[in-house]
Design a protein around this motif. Structure first.
Motif, PDB file in Angstrom:
ATOM      1  N   PRO A 436       0.829  -1.203   0.000  1.00  0.00           N
ATOM      2  CA  PRO A 436       0.000   0.000   0.000  1.00  0.00           C
ATOM      3  C   PRO A 436       0.864   1.255   0.000  1.00  0.00           C
ATOM      4  O   PRO A 436       1.974   1.275   0.527  1.00  0.00           O
ATOM      5  N   MET A 437       0.340   2.304  -0.587  1.00  0.00           N
ATOM      6  CA  MET A 437       1.064   3.560  -0.615  1.00  0.00           C
ATOM      7  C   MET A 437       1.124   4.178   0.777  1.00  0.00           C
ATOM      8  O   MET A 437       0.207   4.027   1.578  1.00  0.00           O
ATOM      9  N   THR A 438       2.208   4.885   1.029  1.00  0.00           N
ATOM     10  CA  THR A 438       2.338   5.661   2.254  1.00  0.00           C
ATOM     11  C   THR A 438       1.503   6.930   2.121  1.00  0.00           C
ATOM     12  O   THR A 438       1.093   7.314   1.016  1.00  0.00           O
ATOM     13  N   PRO A 439       1.223   7.617   3.219  1.00  0.00           N
ATOM     14  CA  PRO A 439       0.504   8.890   3.114  1.00  0.00           C
ATOM     15  C   PRO A 439       1.180   9.886   2.169  1.00  0.00           C
ATOM     16  O   PRO A 439       0.498  10.594   1.423  1.00  0.00           O
ATOM     17  N   SER A 440       2.515   9.920   2.168  1.00  0.00           N
ATOM     18  CA  SER A 440       3.218  10.837   1.256  1.00  0.00           C
ATOM     19  C   SER A 440       3.010  10.439  -0.201  1.00  0.00           C
ATOM     20  O   SER A 440       2.851  11.303  -1.076  1.00  0.00           O
ATOM     21  N   GLN A 441       3.010   9.140  -0.479  1.00  0.00           N
ATOM     22  CA  GLN A 441       2.769   8.678  -1.838  1.00  0.00           C
ATOM     23  C   GLN A 441       1.330   8.929  -2.268  1.00  0.00           C
ATOM     24  O   GLN A 441       1.073   9.297  -3.419  1.00  0.00           O
ATOM     25  N   GLU A 442       0.385   8.749  -1.354  1.00  0.00           N
ATOM     26  CA  GLU A 442      -1.009   9.060  -1.673  1.00  0.00           C
ATOM     27  C   GLU A 442      -1.155  10.539  -2.003  1.00  0.00           C
ATOM     28  O   GLU A 442      -1.920  10.920  -2.900  1.00  0.00           O
ATOM     29  N   SER A 443      -0.427  11.384  -1.276  1.00  0.00           N
ATOM     30  CA  SER A 443      -0.475  12.819  -1.557  1.00  0.00           C
ATOM     31  C   SER A 443       0.084  13.114  -2.947  1.00  0.00           C
ATOM     32  O   SER A 443      -0.492  13.908  -3.707  1.00  0.00           O
ATOM     33  N   LEU A 444       1.212  12.471  -3.300  1.00  0.00           N
ATOM     34  CA  LEU A 444       1.772  12.647  -4.642  1.00  0.00           C
ATOM     35  C   LEU A 444       0.795  12.150  -5.701  1.00  0.00           C
ATOM     36  O   LEU A 444       0.636  12.772  -6.756  1.00  0.00           O
ATOM     37  N   SER A 445       0.141  11.041  -5.427  1.00  0.00           N
ATOM     38  CA  SER A 445      -0.851  10.515  -6.366  1.00  0.00           C
ATOM     39  C   SER A 445      -1.959  11.525  -6.616  1.00  0.00           C
ATOM     40  O   SER A 445      -2.343  11.784  -7.768  1.00  0.00           O
ATOM     41  N   ARG A 446      -2.486  12.117  -5.545  1.00  0.00           N
ATOM     42  CA  ARG A 446      -3.554  13.104  -5.719  1.00  0.00           C
ATOM     43  C   ARG A 446      -3.076  14.302  -6.533  1.00  0.00           C
ATOM     44  O   ARG A 446      -3.811  14.832  -7.379  1.00  0.00           O
ATOM     45  N   THR A 447      -1.828  14.703  -6.307  1.00  0.00           N
ATOM     46  CA  THR A 447      -1.273  15.816  -7.076  1.00  0.00           C
ATOM     47  C   THR A 447      -1.169  15.462  -8.549  1.00  0.00           C
ATOM     48  O   THR A 447      -1.551  16.261  -9.422  1.00  0.00           O
ATOM     49  N   MET A 448      -0.665  14.260  -8.845  1.00  0.00           N
ATOM     50  CA  MET A 448      -0.526  13.863 -10.246  1.00  0.00           C
ATOM     51  C   MET A 448      -1.881  13.718 -10.935  1.00  0.00           C
ATOM     52  O   MET A 448      -2.052  14.132 -12.089  1.00  0.00           O
ATOM     53  N   VAL A 449      -2.851  13.155 -10.230  1.00  0.00           N
ATOM     54  CA  VAL A 449      -4.194  13.023 -10.811  1.00  0.00           C
ATOM     55  C   VAL A 449      -4.770  14.396 -11.121  1.00  0.00           C
ATOM     56  O   VAL A 449      -5.370  14.619 -12.187  1.00  0.00           O
ATOM     57  N   ARG A 450      -4.581  15.341 -10.220  1.00  0.00           N
ATOM     58  CA  ARG A 450      -5.084  16.691 -10.482  1.00  0.00           C
ATOM     59  C   ARG A 450      -4.359  17.345 -11.637  1.00  0.00           C
ATOM     60  O   ARG A 450      -4.972  18.025 -12.474  1.00  0.00           O
ATOM     61  N   TYR A 451      -3.040  17.146 -11.738  1.00  0.00           N
ATOM     62  CA  TYR A 451      -2.307  17.691 -12.889  1.00  0.00           C
ATOM     63  C   TYR A 451      -2.854  17.101 -14.192  1.00  0.00           C
ATOM     64  O   TYR A 451      -3.141  17.811 -15.154  1.00  0.00           O
ATOM     65  N   TRP A 452      -2.955  15.778 -14.230  1.00  0.00           N
ATOM     66  CA  TRP A 452      -3.376  15.103 -15.456  1.00  0.00           C
ATOM     67  C   TRP A 452      -4.790  15.552 -15.873  1.00  0.00           C
ATOM     68  O   TRP A 452      -5.040  15.845 -17.031  1.00  0.00           O
ATOM     69  N   THR A 453      -5.708  15.585 -14.909  1.00  0.00           N
ATOM     70  CA  THR A 453      -7.094  15.882 -15.259  1.00  0.00           C
ATOM     71  C   THR A 453      -7.329  17.376 -15.472  1.00  0.00           C
ATOM     72  O   THR A 453      -8.166  17.758 -16.298  1.00  0.00           O
ATOM     73  N   THR A 454      -6.602  18.219 -14.754  1.00  0.00           N
ATOM     74  CA  THR A 454      -6.699  19.656 -15.027  1.00  0.00           C
ATOM     75  C   THR A 454      -6.216  19.945 -16.440  1.00  0.00           C
ATOM     76  O   THR A 454      -6.809  20.754 -17.170  1.00  0.00           O
ATOM     77  N   ARG A 464      -5.474  25.929  -8.756  1.00  0.00           N
ATOM     78  CA  ARG A 464      -5.348  26.456  -7.399  1.00  0.00           C
ATOM     79  C   ARG A 464      -5.046  25.311  -6.430  1.00  0.00           C
ATOM     80  O   ARG A 464      -5.665  24.255  -6.474  1.00  0.00           O
ATOM     81  N   GLY A 465      -4.067  25.533  -5.562  1.00  0.00           N
ATOM     82  CA  GLY A 465      -3.706  24.542  -4.571  1.00  0.00           C
ATOM     83  C   GLY A 465      -2.622  23.584  -5.013  1.00  0.00           C
ATOM     84  O   GLY A 465      -2.152  22.779  -4.203  1.00  0.00           O
ATOM     85  N   LEU A 466      -2.202  23.654  -6.264  1.00  0.00           N
ATOM     86  CA  LEU A 466      -1.131  22.795  -6.774  1.00  0.00           C
ATOM     87  C   LEU A 466       0.168  23.584  -6.898  1.00  0.00           C
ATOM     88  O   LEU A 466       0.141  24.786  -7.209  1.00  0.00           O
ATOM     89  N   PRO A 467       1.315  22.931  -6.698  1.00  0.00           N
ATOM     90  CA  PRO A 467       2.589  23.614  -6.994  1.00  0.00           C
ATOM     91  C   PRO A 467       2.634  24.057  -8.451  1.00  0.00           C
ATOM     92  O   PRO A 467       2.180  23.327  -9.352  1.00  0.00           O
ATOM     93  N   GLU A 468       3.163  25.246  -8.682  1.00  0.00           N
ATOM     94  CA  GLU A 468       3.216  25.772 -10.048  1.00  0.00           C
ATOM     95  C   GLU A 468       4.035  24.850 -10.948  1.00  0.00           C
ATOM     96  O   GLU A 468       5.114  24.380 -10.572  1.00  0.00           O
ATOM     97  N   TRP A 469       3.530  24.623 -12.150  1.00  0.00           N
ATOM     98  CA  TRP A 469       4.216  23.819 -13.166  1.00  0.00           C
ATOM     99  C   TRP A 469       4.481  24.745 -14.344  1.00  0.00           C
ATOM    100  O   TRP A 469       3.556  25.165 -15.039  1.00  0.00           O
ATOM    101  N   ARG A 470       5.757  25.057 -14.554  1.00  0.00           N
ATOM    102  CA  ARG A 470       6.111  26.011 -15.614  1.00  0.00           C
ATOM    103  C   ARG A 470       6.014  25.355 -16.987  1.00  0.00           C
ATOM    104  O   ARG A 470       6.377  24.193 -17.162  1.00  0.00           O
TER     105      ARG A 470
END
Length: 505
Positions: A436-454, A464-470
């Motif tokens: 199972p993913m660790t809490p930190s990995q789950e957080s990275l997963s949520r970030t990547m899913v938001r990047y991909w779907t945004t 909003r709420g995501l680290p800036e991606w240049r």
């Protein structure tokens, strides 16, 4: 050897608690799916006629229409393939089906993300991938498309080319394009917006996305593209090479014509197949992808593209450590000399075996870096430069996945897989397997899913709420996706891209 393979994804049947009775009418007939939790799923929808009998090695034809609701609660057979790192062995030619997953309630036309799986054009299945994370967290519709594999998808011979009046060997690519045409005709029925389609894929799926980006047959079929772990900087097979390989393949089977080949059992075709890929020179791919990009003969769509920090460790593990034969220091030197000849001393000086945890890791490191490899870091950076060159520049958002503690898709005791090829898949799809993913990995997963779907929503991963991606304009604009940082980095430095660019045989 502890081996957990990509074939153990466990997504080949619908949940037992799924509620049936969700009917959607497609252009060929109604399909009945299921509701599970917060998603609706429709599996095993035919997007083309079964390519069997006389239709073997022919372009996909329209599926026959039907009247009564088609049971779309379970996936259909996977395309013919040998056992290995895929979902298992199959001899099925009747496999041109796709799967649609939507939010339980759709209140407005949603972006459609169309997935093409990896597997070296020889293995994999659309039904392996459960998109619940993307659908529920990103408010998108996901379509996963099957396509013919191995000899049934990529055989090219002079006879097949003459018969078709078009370059043979692109049946899998033709299937993928047919899947995109199905989406254009049917997305609205499922609540999707056919004017906002994102293609995405990993490995061979990303290679397929490269081909679709430069194919003149895909105009208007998609509007954004995401590629994971395959660079658009390299050439695909030429007609001459593909015809030569195909002729040897036919001879191995004792065939002198296409009629003989069409009469051969699938198992014989699979056993004799040496490997293949899409072929340049026909209507699907008139020119090599890098040439098409340089000549402005490509679909001008925003791109989100990237690779993993330790791509080649998967393959070194497969061929060496995974079979109980780790690379020795002597082997490392010999492999490097065989590969680089008169400039091998320079490579060995740049990548001394003692600087790495093992000779296997040393080998995987330069294999990951060198731009001559499709999966390489430097090759990806070269590809980004091609897409952003003026005057034909398109928006590119580049990433490197760096979590070396990612749940292992393949786990070999004593070998450090790191952030190997395909290990990022668990972060965007429902976790396949492994610890199972660790809490930190789950957080990275949520970030990547938001990047991909945004990105699917807007063509830009920033929200909003995501680290800036240049947006990519130089090698320092690559977004690191890792536990230690989600921020810009310059992979060219640690991958020694300047060294490789200056290396001359």
């Amino acid at each position: 050897m502890a081996l957990t393979t990509i074939g153990l994804l466990g997504l080949l049947a619908g949940p037992a608690n799924a509620a049936h009775g969700v009917v959607v009418r497609t252009d060929r007939g109604p399909v009945e799916g299921a509701v599970t939790g917060e998603v609706r799923t429709f599996q095993g929808i035919p997007f083309a006629a079964p390519p069997v009998g006389a239709l073997r090695w022919r372009p996909p034809r329209p599926a026959a229409p039907w009247r009564d609701p088609l049971d779309a609660t379970k996936p259909k057979a996977i395309c013919a393939q040998l056992p290995g790192l895929g979902p298992g062995a199959s001899e099925a030619e009747d496999c041109l089906y796709l799967n649609v997953t939507t939010p339980k309630r759709v209140h407005r036309p949603l972006p459609v993300m169309v997935w093409f799986h990896g597997g070296a054009f020889t293995s994999g299945a659309a039904s392996q991938y459960d998109p619940v994370r993307l659908v529920t967290q990103g408010d998108v519709i996901v379509v996963t498309v099957a396509y013919r594999l191995g000899p049934l998808g990529y055989l090219a011979t002079p006879g097949l080319t003459a018969e078709a009046g078009n370059q043979s060997g692109n049946y899998g690519l033709q299937d993928q394009i047919a899947g995109l045409r199905w989406v254009q005709s049917n997305a609205a029925a499922f609540g999707g917006n056919p004017g906002n389609v994102t293609i995405f894929g990993e490995s061979a799926g990303a290679a397929s996305a490269c081909d679709m980006i430069v194919s003149p047959l895909t105009t208007g079929l998609f509007h954004r593209a995401i590629g994971q772990s395959f660079s658009c900087a390299g050439d695909t097979l030429t007609s001459e090479v593909a015809h030569g390989s195909g002729t040897q393949f036919a001879a191995k089977l004792g065939c002198a014509d296409t009629a003989c080949l069409r009469g051969k059992p699938v198992k014989d075709l699979l056993a004799a197949w040496p490997g293949g890929a899409p072929v340049v020179g026909g209507r699907e791919l008139p020119s090599q992808p890098p040439d098409a990009i340089r000549q402005d003969k490509f679909q001008h769509v925003p791109l989100l593209w990237g690779s993993n920090l330790d791509e080649a460790r998967l393959f070194v593990g497969l061929f060496y450590d995974g079979v109980g034969k780790p690379v020795t220091a002597a082997q490392y030197e010999q492999i490097t000399r065989d590969r680089f000849g008169p400039v091998a001393d320079q490579v060995l000086a740049k990548y001394p075996v003692g600087d790495h945890s093992s000779p296997s890791v040393a080998l995987a490191t330069w294999q990951t870096d060198t731009p001559s490899e499709f999966l390489s870091t430097c090759g990806h950076l070269n590809s980004y430069k091609s897409f952003t060159a003026r005057p034909f520049a398109v928006p590119v958002y580049a990433y490197q996945f760096t979590d070396r503690t990612a749940p292992a898709i393949v786990d070999w005791p004593g070998f450090d897989e790191g952030a190997a090829h395909a290990f990022e898949l668990n972060y965007t799809w429902r976790q396949f397997f492994g610890k199972p993913m660790t809490p930190s990995q789950e957080s990275l997963s949520r970030t990547m899913v938001r990047y991909w779907t945004t990105f699917a929503h807007t063509g830009n991963p920033n929200a909003r709420g995501l680290p800036e991606w240049r947006r990519y304009s130089s090698d320092s604009d690559v977004q690191e996706l890792g536990l230690a940082a989600v921020a810009p980095k310059n992979p060219a430095i640690e991958s020694n891209c300047a060294f490789w660019a200056g290396l001359r045989p």
